[in-house]
Each structure stands twice: as structure tokens, then as C-alpha cells.
Motif scaffolding. Structure first.
Motif, short mmCIF file in Angstrom:
data_model
loop_
_atom_site.label_atom_id
_atom_site.label_comp_id
_atom_site.label_asym_id
_atom_site.label_seq_id
_atom_site.Cartn_x
_atom_site.Cartn_y
_atom_site.Cartn_z
N ASN A 266 2.58 1.02 0.56
CA ASN A 266 1.86 1.47 1.74
C ASN A 266 0.54 0.88 1.62
N PHE A 267 0.54 -0.67 1.74
CA PHE A 267 -0.52 -1.36 1.58
C PHE A 267 -1.39 -1.55 2.98
N THR A 268 -2.76 -1.64 2.88
CA THR A 268 -3.47 -2.19 4.05
C THR A 268 -4.58 -3.00 3.55
N THR A 284 -19.54 -3.81 -11.16
CA THR A 284 -18.75 -5.11 -10.92
C THR A 284 -17.40 -5.03 -10.50
N LEU A 285 -16.74 -5.89 -9.99
CA LEU A 285 -15.20 -5.42 -9.19
C LEU A 285 -14.44 -4.95 -10.33
N GLY A 286 -14.48 -5.38 -11.46
CA GLY A 286 -13.92 -4.91 -12.69
C GLY A 286 -14.05 -3.55 -12.97
N ASP A 287 -15.14 -2.99 -12.80
CA ASP A 287 -15.50 -1.51 -12.86
C ASP A 287 -14.80 -0.72 -12.03
N PHE A 288 -14.50 -1.28 -10.73
CA PHE A 288 -13.70 -0.21 -9.96
C PHE A 288 -12.02 -0.59 -9.84
N GLU A 289 -11.70 -1.84 -10.01
CA GLU A 289 -10.51 -2.35 -9.57
C GLU A 289 -9.36 -1.69 -10.60
N THR A 290 -9.87 -1.33 -11.76
CA THR A 290 -8.96 -0.94 -12.90
C THR A 290 -8.89 0.87 -12.49
N ARG A 291 -9.74 1.35 -11.92
CA ARG A 291 -9.52 2.75 -11.73
C ARG A 291 -9.03 3.26 -10.40
N PHE A 292 -9.19 2.45 -9.37
CA PHE A 292 -8.79 2.56 -8.00
C PHE A 292 -7.48 1.63 -7.73
N ASN A 293 -6.76 2.10 -6.88
CA ASN A 293 -5.73 1.38 -6.34
C ASN A 293 -6.11 0.48 -5.19
N VAL A 294 -7.12 -0.32 -5.51
CA VAL A 294 -7.56 -1.37 -4.48
C VAL A 294 -8.03 -2.81 -5.27
N ARG A 295 -8.10 -3.60 -4.35
CA ARG A 295 -8.44 -4.89 -5.03
C ARG A 295 -9.31 -5.68 -3.91
N ALA A 296 -10.31 -6.24 -4.30
CA ALA A 296 -11.30 -6.93 -3.65
C ALA A 296 -10.88 -8.21 -3.51
N VAL A 297 -10.80 -8.73 -2.21
CA VAL A 297 -10.19 -10.31 -2.10
C VAL A 297 -11.15 -11.10 -1.27
N ALA A 298 -12.19 -10.56 -0.78
CA ALA A 298 -13.12 -11.25 -0.26
C ALA A 298 -14.47 -10.69 -0.20
N MET A 299 -15.64 -11.57 -0.13
CA MET A 299 -16.82 -10.87 -0.14
C MET A 299 -17.95 -11.72 0.59
N LEU A 300 -18.75 -10.99 1.24
CA LEU A 300 -19.88 -11.75 1.96
C LEU A 300 -21.01 -10.92 1.44
N ALA A 325 -13.83 -7.10 1.50
CA ALA A 325 -12.38 -6.98 2.11
C ALA A 325 -11.68 -6.52 0.94
N LEU A 326 -10.80 -5.19 1.44
CA LEU A 326 -10.24 -4.67 0.20
C LEU A 326 -8.52 -4.47 0.70
N VAL A 327 -7.97 -4.98 -0.31
CA VAL A 327 -6.56 -4.48 -0.01
C VAL A 327 -6.09 -3.62 -1.03
N GLY A 328 -4.89 -2.73 -0.48
CA GLY A 328 -4.34 -1.56 -1.62
C GLY A 328 -3.76 -0.57 -0.95
N ASP A 329 -3.50 0.53 -1.78
CA ASP A 329 -2.76 1.78 -0.82
C ASP A 329 -3.73 2.41 -0.22
N VAL A 330 -3.26 2.81 1.03
CA VAL A 330 -3.83 3.47 2.24
C VAL A 330 -4.61 4.39 1.66
N ASP A 331 -3.97 5.48 0.99
CA ASP A 331 -4.63 6.61 0.44
C ASP A 331 -5.83 6.53 -0.38
N PHE A 336 -11.32 5.64 -1.90
CA PHE A 336 -12.45 4.94 -2.36
C PHE A 336 -13.72 4.75 -1.62
N ILE A 337 -13.41 4.63 0.01
CA ILE A 337 -14.52 4.62 0.74
C ILE A 337 -15.24 6.04 0.97
#
Length: 642
Positions: A266-268, A284-300, A325-331, A336-337
Motif C-alpha cells: 500500500n505505497f504512496t 541524515t536520511l539513513g537515520d530514519f529510512e531504516t527505522r520507518f517504512n519510508v524512502r526519500a526520493v527527492a529533496m529541495l 518527496a517520500l515514498v512508502g507505506d501509507v500508514d 512519520f509525518i
């Protein structure tokens, strides 16, 4: 079916009554073909290109059956039936489509699209304003169909990047391209012809009735007003008159629902802003990407785009006011937000240039048994940093391992299905390495050739220079540019052929014989005489309006050049007869033949019909109001300036 049958019966009754009024058998047959064409177009009994071909074939059959039709000859002269396919207009359209494809191939149109996106943002009304006014001004110095065709690939890119349907952008652009032809005396074929027709009329007029020629910019105030009104019309009424069809999408852009249905993922994809007070600042992105079911794919960050749709390094530090821009499981994304007090945008906006179906998306690949990657993990082969492939999930039999379970550290085994997020260029490069079997096959593969941009621009400049500064036919001038694209290696011949909308070509070429029959049979002259006889004794301005309406109707069923040649001498004689200004009446005809919005018989309308997914009823709906506005502005501006 009942509606079609009722409409057909009404057309038969109307046709029978009109035919009884015609002065000759030839005119009667042509009127019948005109009514049949209108019926097929309005009710879409057949696709419009098929309907046009059918009418052309019926006209051609008159060469065989004319003795039985009560005619002395075929409705279209021998050898002229297929003149449309070699006409200046059709060859010009083919050439300009190839030129447009060449510019797109080198990335020129992508640059133009980015510039328009910067000016217009993601607002439909602002994008319409920028595109339509730009095309309108450009079409004042080149054929309007050329200007429209050059912007087709631009609008395709803007549509996919902004999420605004092409049907919401193409019609305003097309209508303003037509309106732009009224800005200068070289903006449209009727205006180019105007001075020649005036010279011909002067040969038969006494010295005190000679008509002055018009200058290049004599009509510019009228054209500028036309474009302004056209843009304003779509900004104010566009939400009601433009079709609400879906935005341009590839199959890959619908992959979120596919992966949910197929694998239960159920990605968004969302866009968020990081407030200065957020606890995410400094991580850093590595600090949260391994803990949460999210991935940062773009940044401004601080106005600088850091992206790659999958290859942002894990060492990248988040700062206050960054856009992610985050991609990952909806929940997981919702959690995370909430944890870091992030501000979620309603849709992808600031990063729409990167995160859009034409640039990036989800894909899947299978590890084949002989792959050198068996036994290695995504982290081992640096799949993200070196290849731009961000692994979101691994499907192994019935087991689905997703982002939060550290999929980057899982050694691959033969038969694993990997779900990636990447840009399409990186996916294409990865597919070429053949280390995995990329299952996703419907993603956009852009074959950009930026090294050919100089040749492409040179070909365009040469073509435009020939159009503006020589007397060569438009088609020849544009074909020089198209040939330059091919000989210069910007496009190969297969790509050039693929760039041409053959539906548009057949639609236009097949209708040209009908216009020829209307003119040669005397049908056009009969309709004009009938109309003007009925207006005998009316005030001059009402007769002028009738002339404008007549020119509008004629240009819907025959070429605007043919309508101009037929009606300008007639309008001059009428003006002299009622002691009005003949130059004003001649100009009325030359301008009114650009009032071609009701049905897709104009070259520009035919060009945008396919890409915009329009039906004839869409043109009737939006074009009906535009037709009335055109006549209103035309009469007011002509009265004011002349």
C-alpha cells in the motif's frame, strides 16, 4: 440509437427541402454531401478521419456514376481527388510535426516546458495564460498550425509534470494559435492573400474608388485583442467548457494501484516540508529510512534540487524548510509525518519536475538464476548510489519484505522479485546491463540526443527564415527543416514517420476534395448570393456582420483560402453598392475566415483532436461560444479602428 435515427431523419427532411431550392443538380448533390458530412461529424457515427475518407471516396465514385446522378461530369475533376495529400497545408503539417519531434528529441522542448512551468507553476489558469499567449504571438509570424505543432510536445510534458489533463491545455493553445493568425498580414493565408485580391479588384474600379493596401501590422490591435479575449475566455469559463478527461498517463504512472493489488504493498508518494522546529532537522536520511517504512526520493534544500528519484545518498542531512518527496507505506508515512510534525502538501508541487509519471516511478525486476547478483544485497552492489535504483520491497515466494525491514541488506536469491523506485533513464540503463530481468516494460524510454541540439536549432532557424524572408511555398520551407533533422541525425526515418499524426493527415487531405466540390459546383456562390439577397435593404453594419457570418460558415466546410478568394470580391462589390467602405468589408472576410472553432476541420483543430482526446461535441461546446466572441470582438474592433 434512437437519437441517431431521429437526427438522421431530421437531416433527410432538411436536406430534401434544401435540395428542392438548389439551382442545379450538381449543387443539390454537393449540398447533400455537406449535410452528410455535418451529420457524421456532429453525431460521430464514424471516427472523424474515417468519415472524411468516406466522403472523399463517395465524391470519387461520382466519376463512375455521374451519368446516373444527372450530372454532366464528376463532382471533383479527374486526377484532383487526392490533391489534398499533396496540398501545401498537409505537407506543411507533416514537416512541422517532424521538426517538433526533432526539437523534443534534443531536449529543447523540455527546456521550454520547464520555463513555462516556472512561469505558470501548477496553476491551470496560469499555464493556459503563458502557453496560449506565447503560441498566439508566435503564430502571428508563422502558420498557426506550425506554431501549434511545435508546442504539442511541450504540452505533453507539462501535462505529465503538472497532472493537468492535455485536454485542458491543448484546446486553449490551439484556439489561440488560430487567433494569433489575425495579428499580422503574414499570420494566415487569407490575410496573405488580401492585398493581392485588393489589387485585382482595383483593376476594375475607377480611380476615386481605389482601395488602399493594408500594411503588415494594420490588423495587430485586432489580433492582440482576439488573443486576450481567447485567453480570458478559457481562464473564466474553461472549467465548464473544457472536457474533464484524465491527465496524460503512462501505464507506469498507475503502478501504485498495481502493486497494492498484486503484492499488497500500500505505497504512496507525498511531498512534505520540514519546519525549522522539527526534530528531523539535522538527521541524515539513513537515520530514519531504516527505522520507518519510508524512502526519500527527492529533496529541495535552500532552493537547490537534490534528486535522482532513488539515488539521494543516505548521508544527506535534512535542514529546516527542506522539501522532501517520500515514498512508502501509507500508514508508515502518516506516522512519520505526525512524529516529526511535517507539513504535507495536497499534491506533488515543488518537486513535480522530478516526481511525475513521465520521469520516474515504481518498477519490478526478477533475479534470474545466472545473475551475478545472486548472493549479494542491494547495499553490497550499491544499487542505490551507483545505479539509482532504490529498493522498496523484495517478494520471495509468499513472503513480502518491505522498506522498514532493511531490504537493502537482504542477499538476493534466484527468483526474487524486487520493487524499485527510480527514474526511467536509470531503469533503462539498469535493464541494459541484464543483471536482472526488468518486468516493467511500459515505462517511457526517452532517446534524448542533446548532442544534436545545434543541428536541430539550425534546421528550425533555416526553415523559419525561408518562411519569413522568401517566397517559397510554406511546405517547401518547412520540409527543408524536416530534412535537416533527418540528415543531421537528430531523427532517423522511422522516428520521423512515427512523429506524424496520420489521423490528422487523412482528416485534412480527405476534406479538401469536398471544399473543391463546394467551390467548383457553384454551391458556394449560390449560398452567398442567397444570403446577401435576403439582406437587401439592411443597414451597412448588419450586412457587414452577415458577411462575417457567411465567411465563418464557409471556412468550416471549405478551405479558408477558397472562402477568401470567393467572398472578398463579393464583399467589395456589396460595400460599393451600399456606399460603405470596401476595404473594411474585404478585411472583414479575411479575418472572419479564421473563425474556425466549431468543428475540427481547421488544420489546428484537426492537429490537436487526437492528442487531446477530443470529440466533435467538445469543439461545438467550447467553439460555439468562441465563435460568437470572435464575431463580437471583430465587429467592435473594426468599427473602432476603421
Amino acid at each position: 440509437m434512437l437519437r441517431l435515427t431521429g437526427a438522421a431523419a431530421l437531416f433527410v427532411v432538411l436536406g430534401a427541402w434544401v435540395i428542392l431550392q438548389t439551382p442545379s443538380t450538381a449543387v443539390a448533390w454537393v449540398v447533400g454531401f455537406l449535410l452528410l458530412t455535418i451529420y457524421l461529424f456532429v453525431f460521430e457515427v464514424l471516427p472523424v478521419d474515417v468519415a472524411a475518407i468516406a466522403i472523399m471516396v463517395l465524391l470519387g465514385l461520382s466519376a463512375l456514376f455521374y451519368p446516373y446522378m444527372g450530372l454532366s461530369a464528376a463532382l471533383v475533376p479527374d486526377g484532383a481527388l487526392f490533391d489534398g495529400f499533396k496540398s501545401n497545408a498537409v505537407m506543411s503539417i507533416i514537416a512541422v510535426m517532424i521538426i517538433g519531434a526533432g526539437l523534443d528529441m534534443t531536449g529543447v522542448m523540455g527546456v521550454v516546458a520547464k520555463f513555462i512551468m516556472r512561469l505558470g507553476g501548477s496553476s491551470e489558469s496560469r499555464i493556459i495564460s503563458v502557453i496560449s499567449s506565447s503560441v498566439g504571438v508566435i503564430s502571428s509570424f508563422m502558420q498557426n498550425v506550425g506554431a501549434a505543432a511545435l508546442f504539442l510536445p511541450v504540452i505533453g510534458r507539462i501535462s505529465s509534470r503538472s497532472g493537468i489533463a492535455m485536454s485542458r491545455l491543448l484546446m486553449p493553445m490551439g484556439f489561440c494559435a488560430i487567433l494569433g493568425g489575425t495579428m499580422t498580414l503574414v499570420g494566415s493565408s487569407p490575410l496573405i492573400l488580401l492585398n493581392d485580391l485588393i489589387d485585382s479588384a482595383n483593376m476594375n474600379l475607377p480611380a476615386d474608388q481605389q482601395i488602399a493596401r493594408f500594411g503588415l501590422f494594420s490588423v495587430t490591435p485586432i489580433g492582440l485583442t482576439m488573443i486576450f479575449v481567447g485567453v480570458l475566455y478559457f481562464i473564466v469559463l474553461g472549467r465548464w467548457v473544457l472536457p474533464k478527461s484524465k491527465a496524460l498517463k503512462t501505464d507506469a504512472s498507475m503502478s501504485l494501484s498495481y502493486y497494492k493489488k498484486t503484492y499488497g504493498l500500500n505505497f504512496t508518494i507525498v511531498e512534505v516540508q520540514v519546519p525549522n522546529a522539527s526534530e528531523l532537522v539535522g538527521k541524515t536520511l539513513g537515520d530514519f529510512e531504516t527505522r520507518f517504512n519510508v524512502r526519500a526520493v527527492a529533496m529541495l534544500s535552500q532552493g537547490v534540487s537534490k534528486h535522482g528519484a532513488g539515488y539521494l545518498p543516505l548521508s544527506e542531512t535534512v535542514e529546516g524548510l527542506d522539501i522532501l518527496a517520500l515514498v512508502g507505506d501509507v500508514d508508515s508515512i502518516d506516522a512519520f509525518i505526525e512524529k516529526y510534525d511535517l507539513i504535507q502538501a495536497k499534491k506533488i508541487n515543488r518537486l513535480s519536475e522530478i516526481i511525475n509519471p513521465s520521469q520516474s516511478g515504481l518498477s519490478e525486476a526478477v533475479v534470474h538464476p545466472s545473475s551475478p547478483l545472486v548472493g549479494s544485497s542491494a547495499r553490497d552492489i550499491r544499487l542505490r548510489s551507483e545505479h539509482g535504483m532504490s529498493v522498496l520491497a523484495v517478494i520471495r515466494g509468499e513472503e513480502v519484505v518491505s522498506i522498514g525491514q532493511d531490504v537493502r541488506s537482504m542477499p538476493f536469491v534466484a527468483g526474487d522479485t524486487l520493487v524499485f523506485y527510480s527514474n526511467w533513464k536509470d531503469l533503462n540503463d539498469f535493464e541494459d546491463q541484464r543483471d536482472m530481468v526488468v518486468v516493467t516494460s511500459n515505462y517511457p524510454r526517452e532517446k534524448n540526443r542533446p548532442n544534436k541540439v545545434g543541428i536541430a536549432l539550425f534546421s528550425l532557424v533555416v526553415a523559419l527564415s525561408l518562411v519569413l524572408f522568401t517566397s517559397l511555398p510554406l511546405s517547401v520551407s518547412l520540409l527543408v527543416g524536416a530534412l535537416g533533422m533527418v540528415l543531421g541525425g537528430v531523427l532517423n526515418m522511422e522516428e520521423a514517420y512515427a512523429a506524424v499524426s496520420w489521423k490528422t493527415v487523412f482528416l485534412l487531405a480527405s476534406l479538401i476534395p469536398l471544399g473543391m466540390a463546394v467551390e467548383l459546383s457553384g454551391t458556394a456562390k449560390w449560398i452567398a448570393d442567397l444570403t446577401l439577397t435576403a439582406l437587401d435593404g439592411w443597414p451597412a453594419w448588419q450586412i457587414q456582420l452577415a458577411v462575417a457570418i457567411l465567411a465563418t460558415l464557409f471556412t468550416l466546410v471549405m478551405s479558408n483560402v477558397g472562402a477568401t478568394v470567393l467572398l472578398v470580391p463579393l464583399a467589395i462589390n456589396i460595400a460599393i453598392g451600399i456606399d460603405a467602405n470596401p476595404a473594411l468589408f474585404a478585411l472583414t472576410v479575411a479575418l472572419a475566415t479564421s473563425n474556425s472553432f466549431l468543428i475540427p476541420t481547421h488544420q489546428v483543430n484537426a492537429l490537436i483532436m487526437g492528442p487531446g482526446g477530443y470529440a466533435v461535441k467538445d469543439f461545438i461546446k467550447a467553439g460555439g461560444i468562441m465563435t460568437v466572441l470572435f464575431l463580437l470582438v471583430l465587429m467592435l474592433m473594426l468599427t473602432w479602428f476603421y
